[in-house]
Enzyme design. Structure first.
Site, PDB file in Angstrom:
ATOM      1  N   GLU A  45      19.577 -12.317 -19.484  1.00 26.99           N
ATOM      2  CA  GLU A  45      19.495 -13.486 -18.594  1.00 26.99           C
ATOM      3  C   GLU A  45      20.830 -13.655 -17.860  1.00 26.99           C
ATOM      4  O   GLU A  45      21.893 -13.405 -18.416  1.00 26.99           O
ATOM      5  CB  GLU A  45      19.192 -14.756 -19.396  1.00 26.99           C
ATOM      6  CG  GLU A  45      17.740 -14.885 -19.780  1.00 26.99           C
ATOM      7  CD  GLU A  45      17.453 -16.214 -20.485  1.00 26.99           C
ATOM      8  OE1 GLU A  45      18.301 -17.128 -20.436  1.00 26.99           O
ATOM      9  OE2 GLU A  45      16.370 -16.313 -21.084  1.00 26.99           O
ATOM     10  N   ARG A 102       9.738  -3.168   2.582  1.00 24.25           N
ATOM     11  CA  ARG A 102       8.806  -2.121   3.011  1.00 24.25           C
ATOM     12  C   ARG A 102       7.351  -2.512   2.795  1.00 24.25           C
ATOM     13  O   ARG A 102       6.461  -1.916   3.381  1.00 24.25           O
ATOM     14  CB  ARG A 102       9.131  -0.802   2.289  1.00 24.25           C
ATOM     15  CG  ARG A 102      10.359  -0.130   2.903  1.00 24.25           C
ATOM     16  CD  ARG A 102      10.779   1.108   2.133  1.00 24.25           C
ATOM     17  NE  ARG A 102      11.518   0.761   0.932  1.00 24.25           N
ATOM     18  CZ  ARG A 102      12.117   1.653   0.157  1.00 24.25           C
ATOM     19  NH1 ARG A 102      12.053   2.935   0.460  1.00 24.25           N
ATOM     20  NH2 ARG A 102      12.779   1.270  -0.927  1.00 24.25           N
ATOM     21  N   HIS A 136      13.359  -4.055   7.853  1.00 26.60           N
ATOM     22  CA  HIS A 136      12.481  -2.884   7.971  1.00 26.60           C
ATOM     23  C   HIS A 136      11.429  -3.092   9.066  1.00 26.60           C
ATOM     24  O   HIS A 136      11.067  -2.150   9.763  1.00 26.60           O
ATOM     25  CB  HIS A 136      11.804  -2.608   6.622  1.00 26.60           C
ATOM     26  CG  HIS A 136      10.980  -1.360   6.630  1.00 26.60           C
ATOM     27  ND1 HIS A 136      11.529  -0.121   6.901  1.00 26.60           N
ATOM     28  CD2 HIS A 136       9.651  -1.148   6.414  1.00 26.60           C
ATOM     29  CE1 HIS A 136      10.555   0.794   6.850  1.00 26.60           C
ATOM     30  NE2 HIS A 136       9.417   0.193   6.556  1.00 26.60           N
ATOM     31  N   HIS A 150      18.955 -12.061  12.938  1.00 28.34           N
ATOM     32  CA  HIS A 150      18.681 -10.651  12.646  1.00 28.34           C
ATOM     33  C   HIS A 150      19.739  -9.785  13.352  1.00 28.34           C
ATOM     34  O   HIS A 150      19.704  -9.626  14.566  1.00 28.34           O
ATOM     35  CB  HIS A 150      17.267 -10.314  13.146  1.00 28.34           C
ATOM     36  CG  HIS A 150      16.808  -8.951  12.724  1.00 28.34           C
ATOM     37  ND1 HIS A 150      15.877  -8.229  13.422  1.00 28.34           N
ATOM     38  CD2 HIS A 150      17.172  -8.174  11.675  1.00 28.34           C
ATOM     39  CE1 HIS A 150      15.677  -7.057  12.808  1.00 28.34           C
ATOM     40  NE2 HIS A 150      16.452  -7.017  11.754  1.00 28.34           N
ATOM     41  N   ASP A 175       9.517   9.001  12.697  1.00 23.86           N
ATOM     42  CA  ASP A 175       8.098   8.610  12.652  1.00 23.86           C
ATOM     43  C   ASP A 175       7.805   7.670  13.813  1.00 23.86           C
ATOM     44  O   ASP A 175       8.705   7.253  14.531  1.00 23.86           O
ATOM     45  CB  ASP A 175       7.751   7.942  11.309  1.00 23.86           C
ATOM     46  CG  ASP A 175       8.685   6.790  10.975  1.00 23.86           C
ATOM     47  OD1 ASP A 175       9.163   6.116  11.912  1.00 23.86           O
ATOM     48  OD2 ASP A 175       8.940   6.551   9.784  1.00 23.86           O
ATOM     49  N   LYS A 198       4.452  12.513  11.778  1.00 15.05           N
ATOM     50  CA  LYS A 198       4.306  12.931  10.377  1.00 15.05           C
ATOM     51  C   LYS A 198       3.167  12.175   9.723  1.00 15.05           C
ATOM     52  O   LYS A 198       2.884  11.036  10.051  1.00 15.05           O
ATOM     53  CB  LYS A 198       5.618  12.718   9.603  1.00 15.05           C
ATOM     54  CG  LYS A 198       5.858  11.273   9.279  1.00 15.05           C
ATOM     55  CD  LYS A 198       6.883  11.027   8.209  1.00 15.05           C
ATOM     56  CE  LYS A 198       6.758   9.539   7.890  1.00 15.05           C
ATOM     57  NZ  LYS A 198       7.874   8.907   7.332  1.00 15.05           N
TER      58      LYS A 198
END
Length: 317
Positions: A45, A102, A136, A150, A175, A198
């Site tokens: 803890e 994610r 992400h 951000h 990607d 991909k």
């Protein structure tokens, strides 16, 4: 140490995830880090004590929720509770790396959306504002009902590559999801972009199909937000070399670098991997191929601007 910041109502605290970065941020602002102690009971803890008065202060807590993710997240939530009960005027969470990001939508049925759950936890625990770096997915900003700033690390990465005076560049997204990020860097560097198409058969297993765009004879820079096991980025580098690229560099904001990542990078076609210090890089993860840049000046500027009620977006104009 920078000049001393002239207002004692600004306090910066660090938890244990990335103390060197927090120390650097505090120095850039011109303040010592706030005094607090983080201890563990024998069952694991977490106990936190704030060792100075923060009543009526605007407090900024720096904590990445990187590995060990759950410990670092819990530490942060407990700290927020302590700050709220100690009558801080505002509680600002500075998250150089936002863990659990994610899982930002339901990709298949009966899945959680952990990025939203973490946002709820932070708000419930007492956060008034969040400052994050390279989320992400930008829509995570909409998961919060409190202000979120951000910040973007891409200009820091771009500036480094500009200083290297590389020629015949192509900026590559590993990607489809990262095209916007690649486009921003390409615009700044006045270079074309390419995309790696991909398919991913299962989590953490990348399988490259083909390259959209011309890379032949060019120096390729792969840009991603997170490099985790480095499977995607190293396979992408091989595919670029096979398609005729002259050299391959890679960069990312968040060096998660778990499991076989370092070994993969060392054995890959990547000439240099440029990362930021949003996540602390332990001795065991350092490599001659890795160059780490600091986001401390960016975080320090954002903290001062938030405290002085100035615009944060002007940092990127």
């Amino acid at each position: 140490m920078a000049n001393h910041y002239p207002n004692d109502k600004l306090k910066i605290f660090s938890l244990t995830a990335n103390e060197p970065l927090a120390q650097e941020v505090a120095e850039q602002v011109g303040l010592p880090l706030g005094k607090c102690s983080v201890k563990r009971f024998s069952d694991g803890e977490i106990q936190i004590n704030i060792d100075e008065s923060i009543r009526g202060c605007e407090v900024f807590v720096i904590q990445s929720t990187s590995n060990p993710v759950n410990d670092n997240l819990m530490e942060l939530l407990i700290m927020l509770d302590a700050l709220m009960r100690a009558s801080a005027r505002t509680i600002n969470v500075v998250m150089p790396y936002y863990g659990y990001a994610r899982q930002d939508r339901k990709a298949s049925s009966r899945e959680p959306i952990t990025a939203k759950l973490v946002a709820n936890l932070l708000e419930k625990a007492g956060a008034d504002r969040v400052i994050a770096v390279d989320l992400h997915a930008p829509q995570i900003q909409g998961f919060f009902d409190i202000p979120i700033d951000h910040l973007i690390a891409e200009p820091i990465l771009t500036e480094y590559f500009q200083s290297q005076e590389l020629d015949d560049l192509v900026i590559v997204s590993p990607d489809h999801g990262g095209v916007t990020r690649a486009r921003k860097m390409a615009d700044r560097m006045k270079a074309p972009i390419a995309i790696i198409d991909k398919r991913r058969p299962r989590p953490n297993v990348a399988e490259v199909m083909n390259i959209v765009g011309n890379v032949e004879g060019k120096t390729a820079i792969l840009i991603d937000d997170i490099i985790d096991t480095a499977g995607t980025i190293t396979i992408a580098a091989s595919a670029l070399i096979e398609s005729g690229a002259k050299e391959v560099y890679a960069c990312c904001s968040h060096p998660v670098l778990s499991g076989p990542a370092i070994e993969r990078i060392n054995n890959s076609k990547i000439k240099e991997l440029v990362i930021t210090n949003s996540i602390e890089l332990p001795e065991s993860k350092q490599s001659p191929k890795i160059k780490q840049l600091s986001i401390a000046p960016l975080l320090a500027s954002a903290i001062i601007r938030v405290f002085e009620k100035k615009s944060v977006s002007t940092l990127f104009d």
